[in-house]
Design an enzyme around this catalytic site. Structure first.
Site, PDB file in Angstrom:
ATOM      1  N   PRO A   1       0.834  -1.354  -0.109  1.00 38.96           N
ATOM      2  CA  PRO A   1       0.057   0.008   0.095  1.00 38.96           C
ATOM      3  C   PRO A   1       0.847   1.227   0.029  1.00 38.96           C
ATOM      4  O   PRO A   1       0.301   2.348  -0.266  1.00 38.96           O
ATOM      5  CB  PRO A   1      -0.793  -0.138   1.213  1.00 38.96           C
ATOM      6  CG  PRO A   1      -0.161  -1.209   2.071  1.00 38.96           C
ATOM      7  CD  PRO A   1       0.592  -2.000   1.161  1.00 38.96           C
TER       8      PRO A   1
ATOM      9  N   GLU B   1       2.172  -7.856   8.689  1.00 39.40           N
ATOM     10  CA  GLU B   1       2.673  -6.695   8.660  1.00 39.40           C
ATOM     11  C   GLU B   1       3.463  -6.250   7.317  1.00 39.40           C
ATOM     12  O   GLU B   1       4.059  -4.987   7.260  1.00 39.40           O
ATOM     13  CB  GLU B   1       3.540  -6.224   9.798  1.00 39.40           C
ATOM     14  CG  GLU B   1       2.804  -6.116  11.159  1.00 39.40           C
ATOM     15  CD  GLU B   1       1.753  -5.332  11.160  1.00 39.40           C
ATOM     16  OE1 GLU B   1       1.834  -4.183  10.557  1.00 39.40           O
ATOM     17  OE2 GLU B   1       0.464  -5.574  11.734  1.00 39.40           O
TER      18      GLU B   1
ATOM     19  N   ARG C   1      -4.105  -8.813 -20.696  1.00 35.98           N
ATOM     20  CA  ARG C   1      -4.800  -8.322 -21.905  1.00 35.98           C
ATOM     21  C   ARG C   1      -4.385  -7.257 -22.899  1.00 35.98           C
ATOM     22  O   ARG C   1      -5.052  -7.211 -23.859  1.00 35.98           O
ATOM     23  CB  ARG C   1      -6.239  -8.049 -21.091  1.00 35.98           C
ATOM     24  CG  ARG C   1      -6.007  -6.745 -20.192  1.00 35.98           C
ATOM     25  CD  ARG C   1      -7.295  -6.505 -19.420  1.00 35.98           C
ATOM     26  NE  ARG C   1      -8.623  -6.764 -20.257  1.00 35.98           N
ATOM     27  CZ  ARG C   1      -9.326  -5.607 -20.948  1.00 35.98           C
ATOM     28  NH1 ARG C   1      -8.522  -4.499 -21.036  1.00 35.98           N
ATOM     29  NH2 ARG C   1     -10.148  -5.887 -21.510  1.00 35.98           N
TER      30      ARG C   1
ATOM     31  N   ASP D   1     -10.343   0.787 -24.729  1.00 34.69           N
ATOM     32  CA  ASP D   1     -10.745   0.573 -23.289  1.00 34.69           C
ATOM     33  C   ASP D   1     -10.312   1.945 -22.514  1.00 34.69           C
ATOM     34  O   ASP D   1      -9.697   2.692 -22.914  1.00 34.69           O
ATOM     35  CB  ASP D   1     -10.158  -0.591 -22.555  1.00 34.69           C
ATOM     36  CG  ASP D   1     -10.891  -2.005 -22.742  1.00 34.69           C
ATOM     37  OD1 ASP D   1     -12.007  -1.830 -23.224  1.00 34.69           O
ATOM     38  OD2 ASP D   1     -10.214  -2.961 -22.500  1.00 34.69           O
TER      39      ASP D   1
END
Ligand code: SAM
Length: 246
Positions: free
Chosen positions: A85, A112, A150, A165
């Site tokens: 993150p 963690e 993709r 897209d």
């Protein structure tokens, strides 16, 4: 062939992932190869542990340096990305770059996370999938593999559809319709039924620009619009205002 190496303590997580859609196609056509490396098979701990308590005390376990290092030694080349993150947030531009790398290693954290020295010495870059926290890096790794695959030539039936897209060219995709022509008193826009290819292209471009203007106006700051785009967008805005005033 694009190779993805996944370093994980949950290798079974990817079992069904490999069996569906474009990932399966990519694997069957040998356009991609997924090499799953179980961190536990590379631990020197006699109980097969790869994690330990955090120095300084406090809750949570930390994945140790040694199993990651030994796992990485089984991989010959390419960059190592740690799903975290704290990384730079993934976007389509980054995925296009990743699709050009032939050998990518994705390190999945758990608990963690990993010992900081893994990040300092073994990882090339941290990648986040968004400002929220999951329990592990396996889903983010699957997201990267799916969205890179993709983009690869030969995987999708029609690469043009991929290039249209959302985000690929900096704006959102246009709306799509399928059978029936009328449902619950709603019709398919006439232009799409007209058979006039040029008109359809213009309609789609206008709707794509319009959708971006309405839903993600921030994106328009980073794309270079042609004169024709400007005209189409202005038409869209005028039509939108007219509908709002009806
Ligand atoms: N203590 C870490 C922190 O706050 O930065 C979070 C650890 S998280 C519970 C466990 C693992 O899940 C991470 O090491 C990472 O591999 C993965 N993870 C969680 N959220 C993520 C995100 N937004 N993007 C990518 N990976 C994520």
């Amino acid at each position: 062939m694009n190779q993805f190496n996944i370093l994980t303590i949950y290798p079974d997580f990817f079992k069904s992932f490999n069996k569906h859609g474009l990932i399966k196609k990519g694997l069957d056509k040998e356009i991609i190869h997924i090499n799953i490396i179980d961190l536990r098979l590379h631990t020197q701990d006699k109980h097969n542990r790869v994690d330990f308590k955090t120095y300084g005390g406090g809750p949570g376990m930390v994945i140790q340096y040694q199993p990651v290092k030994d796992s990485l030694e089984t991989i010959k080349s390419g960059k190592c990305y740690f799903l975290s993150p704290q990384g730079k947030t993934l976007n389509q531009k980054k995925l296009i770059k990743l699709s050009k790398e032939k050998n990518i290693t994705l390190l999945c954290g758990r608990y963690e996370g990993v010992d900081q020295r893994v990040i300092d010495n073994l990882v090339d870059e941290e990648i986040s999938i968004g400002d929220y926290v999951l329990s592990g890096g396996e889903l983010p790794a699957a997201i990267i593999i799916e969205s890179v695959t993709r983009l690869l030539q030969g995987v999708a039936e029609d690469i043009d559809s991929i290039h249209n897209d959302s985000f690929y060219n900096g704006i959102l995709d246009h709306p799509h319709y399928t059978k029936p022509e009328i449902i619950d008193d709603m019709s398919v826009p006439d232009t799409l039924l007209s058979g006039n290819h040029r008109e359809i292209v213009l309609w789609r471009r206008k709707q794509a620009l319009g959708a971006t203007f309405v839903k993600r106006p921030d994106l328009l700051k980073n794309v270079k619009l042609t004169k024709e785009d400007d005209k189409l967008l202005q038409e869209f805005i005028t039509e939108l205002k007219a509908r709002e005033n009806e």
